[in-house]
Design an enzyme around this catalytic site. Sequence first.
Site, PDB file in Angstrom:
ATOM      1  N   PHE A 263      44.138  39.446  42.918  1.00 21.76           N
ATOM      2  CA  PHE A 263      42.924  38.690  43.519  1.00 21.76           C
ATOM      3  C   PHE A 263      43.073  37.112  42.969  1.00 21.76           C
ATOM      4  O   PHE A 263      42.296  36.216  43.839  1.00 21.76           O
ATOM      5  CB  PHE A 263      41.580  39.210  43.386  1.00 21.76           C
ATOM      6  CG  PHE A 263      40.759  39.151  42.205  1.00 21.76           C
ATOM      7  CD1 PHE A 263      40.081  37.792  42.037  1.00 21.76           C
ATOM      8  CD2 PHE A 263      41.051  40.008  41.096  1.00 21.76           C
ATOM      9  CE1 PHE A 263      39.452  37.488  40.899  1.00 21.76           C
ATOM     10  CE2 PHE A 263      40.443  39.730  39.816  1.00 21.76           C
ATOM     11  CZ  PHE A 263      39.652  38.458  39.705  1.00 21.76           C
TER      12      PHE A 263
ATOM     13  N   LYS B 150      51.745  42.647  50.199  1.00 21.39           N
ATOM     14  CA  LYS B 150      50.526  43.462  50.148  1.00 21.39           C
ATOM     15  C   LYS B 150      49.435  42.497  49.224  1.00 21.39           C
ATOM     16  O   LYS B 150      49.703  42.779  47.933  1.00 21.39           O
ATOM     17  CB  LYS B 150      50.971  44.774  49.354  1.00 21.39           C
ATOM     18  CG  LYS B 150      49.983  45.850  49.759  1.00 21.39           C
ATOM     19  CD  LYS B 150      48.407  45.697  49.567  1.00 21.39           C
ATOM     20  CE  LYS B 150      48.027  45.873  48.175  1.00 21.39           C
ATOM     21  NZ  LYS B 150      46.654  45.238  47.906  1.00 21.39           N
TER      22      LYS B 150
ATOM     23  N   ARG C 181      40.569  41.902  48.005  1.00 18.16           N
ATOM     24  CA  ARG C 181      39.276  40.961  47.625  1.00 18.16           C
ATOM     25  C   ARG C 181      39.422  39.775  48.383  1.00 18.16           C
ATOM     26  O   ARG C 181      38.490  39.349  49.113  1.00 18.16           O
ATOM     27  CB  ARG C 181      39.197  40.690  46.504  1.00 18.16           C
ATOM     28  CG  ARG C 181      39.235  42.054  45.403  1.00 18.16           C
ATOM     29  CD  ARG C 181      38.073  42.359  44.486  1.00 18.16           C
ATOM     30  NE  ARG C 181      38.266  43.455  43.675  1.00 18.16           N
ATOM     31  CZ  ARG C 181      37.809  44.468  44.012  1.00 18.16           C
ATOM     32  NH1 ARG C 181      37.033  44.634  45.163  1.00 18.16           N
ATOM     33  NH2 ARG C 181      37.845  45.608  43.392  1.00 18.16           N
TER      34      ARG C 181
ATOM     35  N   SER D 158      47.095  43.874  37.007  1.00 16.43           N
ATOM     36  CA  SER D 158      46.574  44.082  35.460  1.00 16.43           C
ATOM     37  C   SER D 158      47.736  45.084  35.073  1.00 16.43           C
ATOM     38  O   SER D 158      48.748  45.635  35.713  1.00 16.43           O
ATOM     39  CB  SER D 158      45.212  44.698  35.787  1.00 16.43           C
ATOM     40  OG  SER D 158      45.490  45.964  36.588  1.00 16.43           O
TER      41      SER D 158
ATOM     42  N   CYS E 137      45.341  34.507  34.605  1.00  6.49           N
ATOM     43  CA  CYS E 137      46.113  35.298  33.781  1.00  6.49           C
ATOM     44  C   CYS E 137      46.698  34.367  32.455  1.00  6.49           C
ATOM     45  O   CYS E 137      47.014  34.771  31.414  1.00  6.49           O
ATOM     46  CB  CYS E 137      47.557  35.531  34.460  1.00  6.49           C
ATOM     47  SG  CYS E 137      48.376  34.651  35.307  1.00  6.49           S
TER      48      CYS E 137
ATOM     49  N   GLU F 177      41.442  42.628  27.562  1.00  3.30           N
ATOM     50  CA  GLU F 177      41.291  41.725  28.503  1.00  3.30           C
ATOM     51  C   GLU F 177      39.713  41.668  29.249  1.00  3.30           C
ATOM     52  O   GLU F 177      39.790  42.678  30.259  1.00  3.30           O
ATOM     53  CB  GLU F 177      42.324  41.823  29.700  1.00  3.30           C
ATOM     54  CG  GLU F 177      42.375  40.465  30.433  1.00  3.30           C
ATOM     55  CD  GLU F 177      43.509  40.579  31.654  1.00  3.30           C
ATOM     56  OE1 GLU F 177      43.908  41.769  31.984  1.00  3.30           O
ATOM     57  OE2 GLU F 177      44.150  39.415  32.167  1.00  3.30           O
TER      58      GLU F 177
END
Length: 499
Positions: free
Chosen positions: A150, A174, A178, A227, A282, A383
């Site tokens: 997202f 894909k 969100r 993630s 990230c 995280e």
Amino acid sequence: MGYEITHWIDGRPEAGSTGSTQPIMNPATGGEVGTLHLGDESTVDRAVQVAAAAQKEWARVSLAKRTQILYRLRQLMIENTDEIAAAITREHGKTLADAKGEIARGLETLEFATSITQDLKGGFSQNISTGVDGHTLRQPLGVVAGITPFNFPAMVPFWMHPIAIATGNAFLLKPSERDPSASNIVARLYQEAGLPDGVFQVVHGGKSVVDALCEHDAVAAVSFVGSTPIAKHVHATASAAGKRVQALGGANNHAVVMPDANIEFAAGQIAAGAFGSAGERCMAVPVAVTVGDVHEEFLAAIKAEAEKLVVGPGEDDGTDMPPVITPEARERVIRMTDEAEQAGATIVVDGRDLVVPGHENGNFVGPIVITDLDRTHPTYTDEVFGPVLVVMHVNNFDEALDLVNSSPFGNGTAIFTDSGHYARRYQDEVTVGMIGVNVPIPTPVGYYSFGGWKDSLFGEHHAHGPEGVSFYTRQKAVTTRWPSQNETVESSMSFPTHD
Ligand code: NAD
């Protein structure tokens, strides 16, 4: 209510047959803005069949024509930046300037892909043996899939599809459920740019769509960004199904502040890394490591930086820090701060109770700075993915290096110092893929490749740049002999030695 986002298959919006939908939310208001149609295995299968047919034709299109389409797409992206940025801000929450920034960074990869005429050049050697030549070429894999997170709904897909398409593949995206709109706008613009239908498609959905892509026989490769637990799952599932996989995972990036650093400069840079986009990058900087006697000075400087940030909706001009993506993300930030406090940590800046007037239902939380936290506490080791900076303190460079290298993640890191000696040692000895020297978010430009180490990347290839070309193609080596009709070439039963 609001607008509807469907799949984009074979050059058209398509609702699919599942009847399954989910609301699209605005993080700044907490309100529903649209409805997303979710696919399943049958949606994936239909899109893959269309892609497979389209790819056969696309791979025959000249490099010159492919490049022209990419140039047109670049122009259309620039002309439509305001529309895409508005959609990103509405669904993700980030500021408009940040949304435009991610579009610009995504275009870097598109610009890199326009030089595919150079990158697909093979090698040629004449007379590798007497009268024998050798050459290499790179060919597309076929149908390839990208599964994206997202937090960068434009940039991260752009790490993948321009190179995949330029090298002759059909690409199935894909995106995150969100913030799905940007992907459909890009699909429309690819069509306007002249890309044949079926070469770029979008299928929306969750786990069932991801798993179907990872397992479908006709999908040759999967690129994933998200993630770490899902990256591991995608890497394992798609690898077991015989596919080429690159799966980029989560991060917990550290910035080391050496005693000789310019503390004001370092604090400003680290605040931008920690709190920009509410820490949902990230390459964010959720950990600062102060070395030696700079700890108190750094805490005072970062406190001053955090406290001057304006938290508000991404649409507002004066906003520095937007909301986080969901109410659950906000609750997680608050819970992890509570747990750190209960474990004895000091909360230097406390954004837990922040309310943005007029946006009481938005997912807002203010900047949080935590120190005096044990190195085994989950608020440090995990995280958080929110606007939380944990400041750890160590005595010297070696302890800092040990702390950074003990993290299971290895995405990005930075060192703030005036010392070339320590900067050089840090680059050499740190077990992290992307390193900044006095640069807090060292994201490689589009013509280099992006990737972390350890739990931040599973697979052999980093994303985009030269490694992207390598990921989306495979090599053939051709050996050629053209003897004349009346020439006698003796065959040999022993292994040829190229005399
Ligand atoms: P996520 O892992 O929840 O989702 C990523 C993608 O996986 C989405 O498309 C989602 O629909 C899909 N997915 C979610 N749950 C799944 C499941 N159980 N099975 C199969 N697929 C599933 O990540 P996110 O919350 O969208 O994004 C934030 C994460 O992404 C952070 O951890 C961040 O560090 C990471 N990230 C990493 C990079 C990088 O370059 N390493 C870049 C951006 C984001």
